[in-house]
Design a protein around this motif. Structure first.
Motif, PDB file in Angstrom:
ATOM      1  N   CYS A  53       0.850  -1.189   0.000  1.00 20.25           N
ATOM      2  CA  CYS A  53       0.000   0.000   0.000  1.00 20.25           C
ATOM      3  C   CYS A  53       0.885   1.238   0.000  1.00 20.25           C
ATOM      4  O   CYS A  53       1.909   1.286   0.687  1.00 20.25           O
ATOM      5  CB  CYS A  53      -0.909   0.019   1.232  1.00 20.25           C
ATOM      6  SG  CYS A  53      -2.113  -1.310   1.267  1.00 20.25           S
ATOM      7  N   LEU A  71       3.170   2.969   2.822  1.00 22.95           N
ATOM      8  CA  LEU A  71       2.336   2.795   4.018  1.00 22.95           C
ATOM      9  C   LEU A  71       2.540   1.366   4.533  1.00 22.95           C
ATOM     10  O   LEU A  71       1.677   0.497   4.388  1.00 22.95           O
ATOM     11  CB  LEU A  71       0.867   3.043   3.687  1.00 22.95           C
ATOM     12  CG  LEU A  71       0.533   4.434   3.118  1.00 22.95           C
ATOM     13  CD1 LEU A  71      -0.925   4.499   2.683  1.00 22.95           C
ATOM     14  CD2 LEU A  71       0.837   5.527   4.141  1.00 22.95           C
ATOM     15  N   ILE A 110       2.538  -0.037   7.390  1.00 21.96           N
ATOM     16  CA  ILE A 110       1.713  -0.612   8.459  1.00 21.96           C
ATOM     17  C   ILE A 110       0.236  -0.634   8.080  1.00 21.96           C
ATOM     18  O   ILE A 110      -0.633  -0.852   8.931  1.00 21.96           O
ATOM     19  CB  ILE A 110       1.912   0.148   9.793  1.00 21.96           C
ATOM     20  CG1 ILE A 110       1.538   1.628   9.625  1.00 21.96           C
ATOM     21  CG2 ILE A 110       3.337   0.003  10.295  1.00 21.96           C
ATOM     22  CD1 ILE A 110       1.549   2.387  10.937  1.00 21.96           C
ATOM     23  N   PHE A 111      -0.041  -0.396   6.800  1.00 18.45           N
ATOM     24  CA  PHE A 111      -1.412  -0.505   6.313  1.00 18.45           C
ATOM     25  C   PHE A 111      -1.443  -1.587   5.242  1.00 18.45           C
ATOM     26  O   PHE A 111      -0.458  -1.798   4.530  1.00 18.45           O
ATOM     27  CB  PHE A 111      -1.888   0.825   5.729  1.00 18.45           C
ATOM     28  CG  PHE A 111      -3.362   0.893   5.476  1.00 18.45           C
ATOM     29  CD1 PHE A 111      -4.257   0.811   6.526  1.00 18.45           C
ATOM     30  CD2 PHE A 111      -3.863   1.035   4.186  1.00 18.45           C
ATOM     31  CE1 PHE A 111      -5.623   0.875   6.305  1.00 18.45           C
ATOM     32  CE2 PHE A 111      -5.227   1.107   3.946  1.00 18.45           C
ATOM     33  CZ  PHE A 111      -6.109   1.027   5.015  1.00 18.45           C
ATOM     34  N   SER A 112      -2.557  -2.289   5.118  1.00 18.79           N
ATOM     35  CA  SER A 112      -2.635  -3.415   4.185  1.00 18.79           C
ATOM     36  C   SER A 112      -4.005  -3.506   3.552  1.00 18.79           C
ATOM     37  O   SER A 112      -4.982  -2.914   4.026  1.00 18.79           O
ATOM     38  CB  SER A 112      -2.337  -4.734   4.916  1.00 18.79           C
ATOM     39  OG  SER A 112      -3.386  -5.017   5.838  1.00 18.79           O
ATOM     40  N   GLN A 146      -6.365  -4.946   6.011  1.00 14.81           N
ATOM     41  CA  GLN A 146      -6.813  -4.004   7.031  1.00 14.81           C
ATOM     42  C   GLN A 146      -7.877  -3.061   6.473  1.00 14.81           C
ATOM     43  O   GLN A 146      -8.842  -2.714   7.159  1.00 14.81           O
ATOM     44  CB  GLN A 146      -5.631  -3.194   7.573  1.00 14.81           C
ATOM     45  CG  GLN A 146      -6.015  -2.298   8.746  1.00 14.81           C
ATOM     46  CD  GLN A 146      -4.843  -1.529   9.311  1.00 14.81           C
ATOM     47  OE1 GLN A 146      -3.785  -1.449   8.689  1.00 14.81           O
ATOM     48  NE2 GLN A 146      -5.016  -0.966  10.491  1.00 14.81           N
ATOM     49  N   ASP A 205      -7.515   4.308  13.423  1.00 17.20           N
ATOM     50  CA  ASP A 205      -6.634   3.528  12.548  1.00 17.20           C
ATOM     51  C   ASP A 205      -6.351   4.267  11.250  1.00 17.20           C
ATOM     52  O   ASP A 205      -5.217   4.228  10.730  1.00 17.20           O
ATOM     53  CB  ASP A 205      -7.262   2.163  12.252  1.00 17.20           C
ATOM     54  CG  ASP A 205      -7.132   1.193  13.415  1.00 17.20           C
ATOM     55  OD1 ASP A 205      -6.361   1.491  14.345  1.00 17.20           O
ATOM     56  OD2 ASP A 205      -7.815   0.152  13.382  1.00 17.20           O
ATOM     57  N   SER A 208      -3.698   6.873  12.164  1.00 22.42           N
ATOM     58  CA  SER A 208      -2.365   6.361  12.477  1.00 22.42           C
ATOM     59  C   SER A 208      -1.694   5.686  11.292  1.00 22.42           C
ATOM     60  O   SER A 208      -0.478   5.820  11.099  1.00 22.42           O
ATOM     61  CB  SER A 208      -2.449   5.358  13.647  1.00 22.42           C
ATOM     62  OG  SER A 208      -3.007   5.966  14.779  1.00 22.42           O
ATOM     63  N   HIS A 209      -2.482   4.952  10.490  1.00 19.05           N
ATOM     64  CA  HIS A 209      -1.892   4.101   9.453  1.00 19.05           C
ATOM     65  C   HIS A 209      -1.879   4.725   8.062  1.00 19.05           C
ATOM     66  O   HIS A 209      -1.132   4.279   7.203  1.00 19.05           O
ATOM     67  CB  HIS A 209      -2.635   2.762   9.397  1.00 19.05           C
ATOM     68  CG  HIS A 209      -2.539   1.983  10.674  1.00 19.05           C
ATOM     69  ND1 HIS A 209      -3.432   0.983  11.015  1.00 19.05           N
ATOM     70  CD2 HIS A 209      -1.674   2.067  11.703  1.00 19.05           C
ATOM     71  CE1 HIS A 209      -3.099   0.480  12.187  1.00 19.05           C
ATOM     72  NE2 HIS A 209      -2.041   1.126  12.621  1.00 19.05           N
ATOM     73  N   VAL A 210      -2.724   5.744   7.848  1.00 19.26           N
ATOM     74  CA  VAL A 210      -2.812   6.327   6.511  1.00 19.26           C
ATOM     75  C   VAL A 210      -2.522   7.831   6.532  1.00 19.26           C
ATOM     76  O   VAL A 210      -1.572   8.302   5.895  1.00 19.26           O
ATOM     77  CB  VAL A 210      -4.210   6.073   5.883  1.00 19.26           C
ATOM     78  CG1 VAL A 210      -4.276   6.684   4.476  1.00 19.26           C
ATOM     79  CG2 VAL A 210      -4.521   4.584   5.826  1.00 19.26           C
TER      80      VAL A 210
END
Length: 943
Positions: free
Chosen positions: A587, A603, A605-607, A610, A654, A657-659
């Motif tokens: 991502c 990114l 830590i984003f998938s 998720q 989320d 934090s992740h995006v």
């Protein structure tokens, strides 16, 4: 000949050939019967070829039948019949050897036969039928849609001209069914396979038991049942297919020319039921009957490759069940033989190569030897590049090729494969299909586009990643809009060509978005629908030919082609655009800067998983909060589900934090360079499941001491594509400089839907800020579909306060509910609005979209962008009836309530900023953790 046909004794036909040859030798040139005797000898050779398959016989048949035709003067009563017979011989040799010239000759002489036969003649129907069979044979070789259209047309004429009770009626119905089925397999239109089953069933019912053709008709009906099973998955269809195909085999004597074909088809049906139910006996039966089919077929026979291929797929199915390596070895060996027997350019070659590649891939998974990956890649590449094969088959092969290259080979090889994938997509989602059918093809394409972009990012080719994401998003929207593209420059230089392109575009536009209304007379309705579909495909083929003609002109080589990055970059001229790609591989965010640069932000830590999880959590939260998500037009209604939980806060946290949080530092400088003394602006273009999530509200709201959210840093907008922003980017809306005209549509009591009393309050607050001379309000019985369509072009701003309806099964039927019915996207897409500035869609779910089409943005807001409104205020889900008037009050107060302000302050009056301030006020009113109330309001387009 009659004795042979009665007895079936092949010594009779041999003797007949010898006698006829002697008779011809004794018949002097110029004799009146010479041509007829050549014709009869040709028929004898032809029958012996059908029985024994000796190539010399069909060569002889063609030779002597050609002499018969040449010796028959024009105007002779037998000329047409002899031409027809010569055509049959050419077609038989084509089916044996696959030489394209033979089927061309067959069509040519059969067409002459039809033209020479007057209407009303007893032979006319038979000759039309035979011409249709030839057209279908060429279609199956080359895949040209025009051939199957012609086949259906002339076969239908043949059936219509054949009286009930005629001995050939059943056979002609059967042939018409075969043509319908072939077109179904190409275009996927369900009506075609329904028609095929209907006429094939009629053919079987008309044929008495014991008739020589009964087995063939049963086999055809079985094939049609199986095709419908492949499309709909109804178990009854595959049960019926096996039943009637077994009857066909049982009725066919050993030694019959078609015994192998019937066995093969029965085996295919067993295989499909095995894949559905997993019963081992079915795959054992499939292998047994398919092996018999191969053994009965002579080397060199036209069907040999197909029969081998089907046997190979049965072995592979058995391997998948039992895991025996020998089955996979058999598969590869047999599939390789099938490929080697099939000439390059054959329409079915891609299927065979695809299956061979699949077998090599499975052996690699089993044994881990890299040579199998190499073999599989080569097979898939050849399949993808076999341009005469079906686009869907080529697309699957190209995707598999790209996937293997991505995993096991170089990034450059993967990019080459994905380039072919992108080239094939417009053929899979083709102009000549109905819009509904195109939407059915899209779900399998979205993830492939995201994977292609991820690979381009991984390879460092960021411009290509942006181009591919743009090309793969809103595919059908862009096709529809392409039909309305201004042709000014072309018209200046080539007016005649521009006029024809415009005419064809308009016809194709109307065909693509029309809804065919059923009539009382079903037969007339079916014929009319068929004619409409044929015209649609005809216009599509003509449109593509015209495009090719234009692109060959100097200076027009890129005419209506996908945009290059240099053409897309201006979308970020007035502020950064953040494209977020969600793929299974990785991502990333791609930030398009104001100076044309691309800033990549991984990114890690984003998938993909998720994003899907967050989408499901959001759906659960909405249901837990009592928001109706059934898209049926209701405003917020208490419908809390027992098993749903409110995850809203965690979803937004989320996303932050992740995006969002990883992206903001990378665009901080670009943001504040374009802030104009106020909060800066971001436009989000999200993909996959992220397209359904509220990035504009991302933040942490659970701890008052640590609260942080994106609205503290920027004003957010969304766009469906970069292209959607380009039409208006040169003159972004900076707030009205003079009094705009506002068109208000309210419908508090739409028939059949719950009352919306709050819409009248909305109207009151809007009218407080507008001038009566510049306002039009239609409500209740005045707010009809026709009245609204007529009025829209007269105003810069439209405000729709009514029910919004999202139609998932037919996205272009999504609509605004008015007094006399629905104002659908179908109708809106036909508008062309030059003065439009803003659409406020104060209705439910106007930007919801379809989770099966995340890259298509099929919702009302996207439709209004497509119509020509550069700026849209919309909702992500059902909204409260009391909240809409409050938002309207604050939006219009900011848009229209201030006149004497400086130029530097006018940006604050732009729709995105006006909505930002309105939502901020609503958030204070309902509390910031009451997310379901304030989060749904969003802005699309140019701020």
């Amino acid at each position: 000949m009659e004795l042979f046909q009665h007895s079936g004794d092949w010594t009779v036909i041999d003797n007949a050939v010898q006698v006829m040859e002697e008779v011809i030798k004794l018949t002097p040139d110029g004799h009146a019967d010479k041509a007829g005797r050549f014709n009869n000898l040709g028929a004898a050779f032809y029958h012996r070829f059908e029985r024994l398959g000796e190539l010399k016989d069909i060569e002889n048949a063609i030779d002597v039948k050609r002499q018969a035709v040449d010796l028959t003067p024009n105007g002779h009563a037998d000329k047409a019949g002899r031409l027809n017979n010569l055509g049959a011989a050419f077609q038989s040799r084509f089916e044996r050897l696959g030489e394209l010239k033979d089927i061309e000759n067959a069509i040519d002489v059969k067409r002459q036969a039809v033209d020479l036969t007057p209407d009303g003649h007893a032979d006319k129907a038979g000759q039309l039928n035979n011409l249709g069979v030839a057209f279908q044979s060429r279609f199956e070789r080359l895949g040209e849609l025009k051939d199957i259209e012609n086949a259906i047309d002339v076969k239908r004429q043949a059936v219509d001209l054949t009286p009930d009770g005629h001995a050939d009626k059943a056979g002609r119905l059967n042939n018409l069914g075969a043509a319908f089925q072939s077109r179904f397999e190409r275009l996927g239109e369900l009506k075609d396979i329904e028609n095929a089953i209907d006429v094939n069933r009629q053919a079987v019912d008309l044929t008495p038991d014991g008739h020589a053709d009964k087995a063939a008709l049963l086999n055809s009906l079985g094939n049609a049942f199986q095709s419908r099973f492949e499309r709909l998955g109804e178990l009854k269809d595959i049960e019926n297919a096996i039943d009637v195909k077994r009857q066909a085999v049982d009725l066919t004597l050993d030694g019959h020319a078609h015994k192998a074909r019937w066995l093969n088809n029965l085996g295919n049906a067993f295989t499909r039921r095995f894949e559905r139910l997993g019963e081992l006996k079915d795959i054992e039966n499939a292998i047994d009957v398919k092996r018999q089919a191969v053994d009965l077929t002579l080397d060199g026979h036209a069907d040999k490759a197909a029969l081998l291929n089907n046997l190979g797929t049965a072995f592979q199915s058995q391997f998948e069940r039992l895991g025996e390596l020998k089955d996979l070895e058999n598969t590869i060996d047999i599939q390789r033989q099938a490929v080697d027997l099939t000439p390059d350019g054959h329409a079915h070659k891609a299927v065979l190569l695809n299956n061979l590649g699949s077998a090599f891939s499975r052996r690699f998974e089993h044994l881990g030897e890299l040579k199998d990956i190499t073999e599989a890649t080569v097979a898939y590449k050849q399949a993808a590049e076999n341009t005469s094969s079906h686009p869907s088959t080529r697309y699957v092969a190209a995707c598999r090729w790209a996937n293997l290259c991505s995993k096991y080979q170089s990034p450059s090889s993967a990019l080459a494969a994905y380039t072919v994938v992108l080239e094939i997509i417009p053929q899979v989602v083709w102009f000549g299909q109905t819009v509904h059918r195109r939407y059915e093809e899209l779900p399998k394409i979205g993830q492939t586009i995201n994977a292609a972009a991820a690979m381009a990012i991984s390879a460092g080719d960021l411009p290509r990643a942006v181009e591919w994401l743009e090309e793969g998003r809103s595919i059908v929207w862009k096709q529809l809009l392409q039909l309305r593209t201004p042709l000014d420059e072309l018209h200046q230089q080539y007016p005649d060509l521009a006029d024809e392109l415009l005419r064809v575009s308009q016809a194709l536009d109307n065909a693509g978005t029309s809804n065919f209304q059923p009539r009382i007379d079903l037969e007339i309705n079916q014929q009319s629908a068929e004619k409409e579909a044929q015209n649609h495909r005809k216009f599509a083929a003509r449109y593509e030919a015209l495009l090719q003609q234009v692109r060959e002109l100097d200076g027009f080589d890129s005419f209506l082609r996908p945009r290059k990055f240099s053409e897309l970059a201006p979308a970020a001229r007035n502020g950064p655009v953040v494209v977020v790609n969600v793929a299974k591989f990785r991502c990333d965010a791609l930030i398009l800067g104001t100076s044309g640069e691309i800033i990549p932000v991984p990114l890690p830590i984003f998938s993909y998983e998720q994003a899907e999880t967050l989408r499901l959590k959001l759906l659960s939260s909405l249901q837990a909060c009592g928001v109706r998500v059934s898209r049926n037009g209701d405003r917020a209604t208490r419908l809390a589900g027992k098993d749903n939980q409110d995850h809203f806060g965690s979803v937004l946290a989320d996303l932050w934090s992740h995006v969002v949080q990883p992206i903001l530092p990378e665009i901080e400088q670009a943001l504040y360079e374009n802030a104009h003394h106020s909060l800066p602006h971001i436009t989000w273009c999200a993909t996959g499941a992220l397209a359904f999530l509220p990035l504009h509200a991302a933040g942490i709201y659970s701890d008052p001491r640590k609260n942080v959210n994106i609205s503290d840093f920027a004003v957010s907008s969304y766009t469906t594509t970069l292209t959607a922003m380009l039409g208006s980017i040169s003159k972004p809306k900076q707030g009205p400089t003079e009094t705009p005209s506002v068109f208000i549509v309210s419908q508090p009591d739409a028939p059949g839907l719950p009352s919306l009393p709050g819409t009248m309050k909305e109207v009151e607050v809007i009218q407080y800020y507008t001038s009566p001379d510049h306002t039009c309000h239609l409500t209740r019985e005045l707010a009809t579909v026709g009245a609204v369509l007529d009025e829209m072009s007269k105003h810069e701003i439209i405000h729709l306060a009514c029910h919004g309806i999202q139609d998932i099964k037919n996205p272009l039927s999504s609509a605004f509910a008015l007094y006399d019915g629905r104002l659908e996207l179908n109708a809106l897409m036909r508008l062309s609005l030059k003065n439009a500035e803003l659409a406020v869609l104060s209705a439910c779910q106007t930007a919801t979209g379809d989770e099966n089409l995340p890259e298509e943005a099929v919702h009302l807001a996207a439709g209004m962008l497509a119509v020509g409104y550069p700026s849209i205020i919309a909702t992500m889900w059902s909204i409260g009836d009391k909240n809409a008037p409050l938002i309207a009050d604050k939006v219009y107060a900011n848009l229209l309530g201030h006149r004497d302000i400086s130029e530097s302050q006018k940006v604050k009056l732009a729709p995105a900023y006006a909505l930002h301030e309105a939502v901020k006020h609503l958030r204070e009113e309902v509390s910031q953790t009451n997310f379901v109330k304030w989060v749904p309001f969003i802005h699309f387009g140019v701020y």
